[in-house]
Scaffold this active site. Structure first.
Site, short mmCIF file in Angstrom:
data_model
loop_
_atom_site.label_atom_id
_atom_site.label_comp_id
_atom_site.label_asym_id
_atom_site.label_seq_id
_atom_site.Cartn_x
_atom_site.Cartn_y
_atom_site.Cartn_z
N GLU A 52 -7.32 72.62 32.73
CA GLU A 52 -7.63 74.00 32.35
C GLU A 52 -8.83 74.54 33.13
OE1 GLU A 52 -5.56 75.59 30.71
OE2 GLU A 52 -4.59 74.29 29.24
N HIS A 107 -0.43 76.90 21.17
CA HIS A 107 -1.12 75.90 21.98
C HIS A 107 -2.49 75.55 21.41
CE1 HIS A 107 -2.75 74.67 26.24
NE2 HIS A 107 -3.27 73.94 25.27
P1 13P Z 1 -6.62 68.16 30.03
O1 13P Z 1 -6.52 66.71 29.62
O2 13P Z 1 -6.15 68.39 31.44
O3 13P Z 1 -8.00 68.70 29.76
O4 13P Z 1 -5.59 68.98 29.13
C1 13P Z 1 -5.72 69.03 27.75
C2 13P Z 1 -5.28 70.33 27.18
O5 13P Z 1 -5.55 70.59 26.03
C3 13P Z 1 -4.51 71.26 28.03
O6 13P Z 1 -4.43 72.51 27.44
ZN ZN Z 2 -4.75 72.49 25.27
#
Ligand code: 13P
Ligand code: ZN
Length: 266
Positions: free
Chosen positions: A115, A208
């Protein structure tokens, strides 16, 4: 040698990150690698040359961030591990002066969160207003509410959460925005998030998670925690079989006036 050696202020910033990462895990908001944190630590990094461990080109420039340094959690890293040792499960990156690439400057090569586009876009957008922290997490109760179409309309979810408990209006004074579903880690998600943050402290990413921006990591966590409490009050009432009444518009307006808060949408 670790970048933390002889740097009390940076060590203290890492301790705050570890504290909040622990809360995200114990709250049940951080399954496996769910969630990510970035903190602007420029003021704690001794200026001057540091040999980069690795250099990465960014998908776009973030002009306000040239030369800035950030702690970022690593992609795929477990938040419960970040809580134990933030620098073993994240990296310190420093953007090039033209903000088109970054160097990993400490302590080891760990790829930043997927992100990162959203985090950097938000830091770029909110830096002038004093923002230093971006925290993204997966609070079950708040995410559940984004599965209800009615709550995806502007202002509906934010108003409902404010009306569940006075603290929600006070602790999250600019309220909660809604970002329609976009692919995690995408520039589209980053752009939609910035648009929503123009008039809110916290945004919900449909189906999400939640993302909050602030000057201090503990305060940033507190905003999400307070909203989660509001969501729990709503869902507890629904589980008990009734629709919660919620505070009236007059009651919310009284809080706004007495606590000197901005009107909604500012
Ligand atoms: P990352 O492990 O890449 O930080 O991703 C976790 C997440 O919550 C993606 O939205
Ligand atoms: Zn996430």
């Amino acid at each position: 040698m670790s970048i933390l050696e002889n740097n009390e202020k940076l060590s203290s910033a890492m301790a705050d990150i570890a504290e909040v990462a622990g809360y995200l895990w114990t709250k049940g908001w951080a399954e496996r690698n769910g969630g990510n944190i970035s903190v602007n630590v420029t003021e704690f990094i001794t200026p001057g040359a540091i040999t980069p461990l690795s250099t990465v080109t960014l998908p776009r420039r973030f002009p306000a961030l040239g030369g800035d340094a950030f702690y970022v959690t690593g992609t795929g890293k477990r938040m419960r591990d970040v809580a134990k040792a933030p620098l073993q499960h994240g990296a310190i990156i420093r953007l090039h002066p033209d903000a088109g690439a970054y160097d990993i400057i400490a302590d080891r090569i760990i790829a930043p969160t997927s992100e990162l586009p959203s985090h950097l876009a938000i830091h770029d957008f909110a830096r002038a207003g004093g923002a230093k922290v971006v925290c993204h997490t997966h609070p079950t109760d708040l995410i559940a509410l984004t599965h209800r179409r009615e709550f995806l309309q502007p202002r509906v979810l934010g108003r409902m959460l404010w009306s569940m408990i006075p603290e929600a209006r006070i602790v999250v004074p600019r309220g909660v925005g809604i970002v329609p579903y976009h692919l995690p880690g995408s520039l589209e998600l980053a752009d939609a998030t910035i648009a929503a943050l123009d008039s809110h402290d916290v945004v919900m990413w449909e189906k999400h998670g939640c993302l909050a921006v602030g000057a201090d990591i503990i305060d940033t966590f507190d905003m999400i925690d307070t909203l989660s409490k509001a969501a729990q009050i709503y869902l507890s009432a629904r589980l008990a079989g009734f629709e919660p009444e919620g505070m009236s518009n007059d009651e919310l307006e009284e809080i706004r006036r007495v606590f000197n808060l901005l009107p909604e949408g500012n």
